[in-house]
Design an enzyme around this catalytic site. Structure first.
Site, PDB file in Angstrom:
ATOM      1  N   GLN A  96       0.456   3.646   5.733  1.00  0.00           N
ATOM      2  CA  GLN A  96       0.839   3.118   7.042  1.00  0.00           C
ATOM      3  C   GLN A  96       2.339   2.971   7.206  1.00  0.00           C
ATOM      4  O   GLN A  96       2.818   2.723   8.326  1.00  0.00           O
ATOM      5  CB  GLN A  96       0.167   1.760   7.266  1.00  0.00           C
ATOM      6  CG  GLN A  96       0.714   0.651   6.360  1.00  0.00           C
ATOM      7  CD  GLN A  96      -0.065  -0.636   6.479  1.00  0.00           C
ATOM      8  OE1 GLN A  96      -1.190  -0.741   5.997  1.00  0.00           O
ATOM      9  NE2 GLN A  96       0.535  -1.628   7.138  1.00  0.00           N
ATOM     10  N   ASN A 124      -6.833   0.882   0.090  1.00  0.00           N
ATOM     11  CA  ASN A 124      -5.706   0.329   0.829  1.00  0.00           C
ATOM     12  C   ASN A 124      -5.034   1.444   1.634  1.00  0.00           C
ATOM     13  O   ASN A 124      -5.390   2.619   1.520  1.00  0.00           O
ATOM     14  CB  ASN A 124      -4.715  -0.324  -0.136  1.00  0.00           C
ATOM     15  CG  ASN A 124      -3.841  -1.370   0.537  1.00  0.00           C
ATOM     16  OD1 ASN A 124      -3.864  -1.550   1.753  1.00  0.00           O
ATOM     17  ND2 ASN A 124      -3.047  -2.059  -0.257  1.00  0.00           N
ATOM     18  N   CYS A 143      -2.302  -1.916   9.695  1.00  0.00           N
ATOM     19  CA  CYS A 143      -3.402  -1.859   8.733  1.00  0.00           C
ATOM     20  C   CYS A 143      -4.760  -1.907   9.415  1.00  0.00           C
ATOM     21  O   CYS A 143      -5.712  -1.238   8.993  1.00  0.00           O
ATOM     22  CB  CYS A 143      -3.282  -3.001   7.734  1.00  0.00           C
ATOM     23  SG  CYS A 143      -3.228  -4.647   8.501  1.00  0.00           S
TER      24      CYS A 143
END
Length: 278
Positions: free
Chosen positions: A85, A245, A91
């Site tokens: 990102q 993630n 996120c």
């Protein structure tokens, strides 16, 4: 020289903290340095874009009987390579988009990469108080999500360039998972990759490297959207969730972290989870 000295002092503080964490024999994970080791707390917090859960429909109770011992959607072709990102608090868009990608692959057999940037630019319902995966699912209910190749990620909010003719996927709705239940979150993950929210502003998470993150020091104050892509049990008999993630493959264990699947709600992972339905 002043900047170098300042960053070196941050690194040394983090180094001492990581050594202390790794010396704790109760921990079943390790931490270490990464590209955040010289960042200030304010710089790091820019990555954490979750701002509170949207008011949603009633929670759906899932059938948690006869669950398999482990699930890993990466091995079934439902998870794209880890994305990054950048220095942007998007996120929540990555978490929701990755869940859409996974459920779309399960339904169609075709794994596509959808455009997080479209949601960041075009979701006009966002407020300073509410940015989460449910917001993104609601947007995709009424707007087709374009491919990432058609609407590339720029790591900042820009002018909406949505082209309806390029929309490739919609969601019918979403399921909000019952909170504070290990069995219910596992049941959701068994259906497909699931958008979850955690606390990520602590050193045990920031510096995670290997093992199962089981520390109460991770906290439960939700500030970061991620994706649960599986669950299992480690060699020490500790249950865990496999979490993807959006900080690139150089973070954590090739972009992933294993978070303990216990009733103690490690990192707050049991607090706010949802997944889309097509």
């Amino acid at each position: 020289k002043e900047e170098y000295s300042f960053r070196l002092s941050l690194f040394n503080e983090k180094d001492a903290e990581y050594k202390k964490i790794n010396a704790d024999e109760n921990n079943t994970f390790t931490v270490g340095h990464n590209h955040f080791s010289t960042w200030t707390k304010d710089e790091y917090k820019r990555l954490l874009g979750y701002k509170g859960q949207t008011t949603a429909s009633a929670v759906e109770i899932l059938d948690a009987t006869n669950l398999t011992a482990s699930v890993d959607w990466r091995t079934k072709g439902a998870v794209n390579p880890v994305k990054n990102q950048g220095q942007c608090g998007s996120c929540w868009a990555f978490s929701a988009t990755s869940a859409i990608e996974g459920h779309h692959q399960i339904a169609t057999g075709n794994l596509l990469s959808f455009a997080e940037q479209e949601i960041v630019d075009c979701d006009t319902t966002l407020t300073d108080a509410k940015e989460d995966g449910i917001h993104a699912f609601n947007y995709i209910k009424t707007h087709g999500q374009e491919l990432e190749s058609a609407y590339p990620y720029t790591a900042r909010q820009g002018t909406c360039k949505y082209d309806k003719s390029k929309g490739k996927v919609n969601v019918q709705s979403y399921v909000q998972v019952q909170s504070n239940s290990v069995a219910q979150l596992k049941a959701a993950i068994a259906k497909g990759p699931t958008s979850v929210t955690i606390e990520a502003d602590t050193s045990v998470f920031q510096g995670y490297k290997t093992g199962t993150l089981n520390s109460a020091a991770c906290g439960t104050q939700l500030d970061h959207g991620v994706l649960a892509v599986g669950y299992g049990t480690d060699s020490k008999g500790q249950d865990y969730y496999i979490v993807r993630n959006s900080w690139g493959a150089s973070w954590g264990d090739q972009g992933y972290v294993r978070i303990g699947a216990t009733s103690s709600n490690v990192c707050g992972i049991l607090s706010a989870a949802s997944y889309p339905t097509e």
